[in-house]
Motif scaffolding. Structure first.
Motif, short mmCIF file in Angstrom:
data_model
loop_
_atom_site.label_atom_id
_atom_site.label_comp_id
_atom_site.label_asym_id
_atom_site.label_seq_id
_atom_site.Cartn_x
_atom_site.Cartn_y
_atom_site.Cartn_z
N GLY A 32 0.85 -1.33 0.16
CA GLY A 32 -0.13 -0.15 0.06
C GLY A 32 0.67 1.18 -0.10
N VAL A 33 2.06 1.36 -0.67
CA VAL A 33 2.95 2.37 -0.68
C VAL A 33 3.33 2.60 -2.13
N SER A 34 3.88 3.90 -2.41
CA SER A 34 4.38 4.28 -3.79
C SER A 34 5.82 3.73 -3.88
N ARG A 35 6.29 3.91 -5.03
CA ARG A 35 7.82 3.23 -5.61
C ARG A 35 8.95 3.90 -4.77
N ASP A 36 8.72 5.06 -4.39
CA ASP A 36 9.55 5.94 -3.81
C ASP A 36 9.77 5.67 -2.29
N LYS A 37 8.91 4.73 -1.61
CA LYS A 37 8.91 4.50 -0.43
C LYS A 37 9.56 3.00 -0.12
N VAL A 38 10.18 2.40 -1.26
CA VAL A 38 10.35 1.02 -0.99
C VAL A 38 11.97 0.65 -1.88
N GLU A 39 12.49 -0.35 -1.30
CA GLU A 39 13.83 -0.84 -1.83
C GLU A 39 13.32 -2.22 -2.88
N ILE A 40 13.72 -2.07 -3.81
CA ILE A 40 13.41 -3.24 -4.74
C ILE A 40 14.50 -4.23 -5.37
N GLN A 41 14.38 -5.58 -4.99
CA GLN A 41 15.34 -6.33 -5.49
C GLN A 41 14.88 -7.48 -6.26
N VAL A 42 15.32 -7.53 -7.53
CA VAL A 42 14.91 -8.53 -8.33
C VAL A 42 15.47 -9.94 -7.99
N LEU A 43 14.57 -10.87 -7.64
CA LEU A 43 15.21 -12.35 -7.46
C LEU A 43 15.17 -13.10 -8.46
N GLU A 44 14.20 -13.05 -9.41
CA GLU A 44 14.23 -13.96 -10.54
C GLU A 44 13.65 -13.31 -11.75
N GLN A 45 14.15 -13.44 -12.92
CA GLN A 45 13.78 -12.51 -14.01
C GLN A 45 12.65 -13.87 -14.74
N PRO A 46 11.75 -13.13 -15.56
CA PRO A 46 10.89 -13.99 -16.26
C PRO A 46 11.70 -14.64 -17.33
N SER A 47 11.40 -16.27 -17.51
CA SER A 47 11.99 -16.97 -18.64
C SER A 47 11.30 -16.82 -19.66
N LYS A 48 11.84 -17.08 -20.81
CA LYS A 48 11.27 -17.12 -22.30
C LYS A 48 10.82 -18.58 -22.66
N GLY A 49 9.68 -18.88 -23.12
CA GLY A 49 9.45 -20.18 -23.53
C GLY A 49 9.68 -20.42 -25.12
N PHE A 50 9.07 -21.43 -25.52
CA PHE A 50 9.21 -21.59 -27.02
C PHE A 50 8.78 -20.45 -27.81
N LEU A 51 9.54 -20.29 -28.76
CA LEU A 51 9.52 -19.28 -29.85
C LEU A 51 9.17 -17.77 -29.15
N GLY A 52 10.09 -17.74 -27.88
CA GLY A 52 10.05 -16.33 -27.32
C GLY A 52 8.86 -16.01 -26.54
#
Length: 233
Positions: free
Chosen positions: A23-43
């Motif tokens: 319940g907050v805006s982006r400027d109130k948080v620290e963001i850490q990417v744990l996993e990137q989305p993977s690409k399947g067949f044909l992208g």
């Protein structure tokens, strides 16, 4: 709650989901990417969802200020009361009306309080645009409406959108589907994997079959491609 782990089709979707939960805006948080989305067949995207950790930033120490004369205190109190007076549900309803107006629709929003949240019933003409295919537009608006409401609330609030009694009709459709596919699983002896569904719809399938004498259900996969599996006991 100071941090959440959120998933989404893209990193941006996962971040937005985490912001909505906190319940907050982006400027109130620290963001850490744990996993990137993977690409399947044909992208194609969606084999594996993005996963992020959204953590609230520490609240900065207040800066000491000279004490103002007593004559100014009522003005400060009046300002604070004005901010607190904003009702999150009214702000969310106003947002919905504004979005509908942008779609060329004139709607009313009727608010009903329930034990675990509030239901916003949208009334008006030509609401098919707001509902969308299988309720996808309605679900997207519900997500945005919750973000707006939580900007004006000190505690987390939950809003469910409905239009033309769509939620109840969709529930009936899902319950009928659950019974039909349970029969298929019994006849063939093979598990049945449903198409990806949002959490609320998966919950309907699980609830409908939870007391079935021959069938059990579980979910597999990660959001937004998590699916219900129906199989025999």
């Amino acid at each position: 709650m100071t941090k959440v782990i959120a998933s989404g089709k893209t990193v941006e979707d996962a971040v937005n989901q985490g912001l909505a939960e906190l319940g907050v805006s982006r400027d109130k948080v620290e963001i850490q990417v744990l996993e990137q989305p993977s690409k399947g067949f044909l992208g194609l995207i969606g084999v594996k969802a993005a996963k992020v950790e959204v953590k609230l930033l520490p609240v900065p120490e207040p800066v000491s200020q000279p004490i103002k004369p007593a004559a100014h205190i009522p003005q400060v109190e009046e300002t604070l009361e004005g901010v607190a007076a904003k009702n999150p549900y009214e702000e969310a309803a106003a947002f919905l009306k504004e979005v509908a107006a942008g779609m060329g629709l004139d709607v009313e929003v009727h608010i009903k309080k329930q034990r675990d949240g509030h239901i916003f019933n949208i009334a008006g003409e030509d609401l098919g645009m707001i509902i969308g295919r299988r309720g996808q537009t309605l679900d997207a608006l519900q997500y945005l409406t919750n973000i707006v409401a939580n900007r004006y609330s000190e505690s987390f609030v939950r809003i469910v959108l409905d239009a033309e009694n769509f939620r109840q009709r969709r529930r009936k459709t899902l319950e009928d589907l659950a019974e039909r596919l349970a029969g298929q699983a019994i006849r063939t002896g093979k598990e049945v994997v449903l198409e990806p569904m949002p959490p609320l719809e998966r919950k309907v399938i699980h609830a409908k079959l939870q007391n079935h004498s021959q069938i059990k259900t579980y979910s597999k996969g990660e959001e937004p491609n998590r699916r219900v599996v129906i199989t025999t006991k």
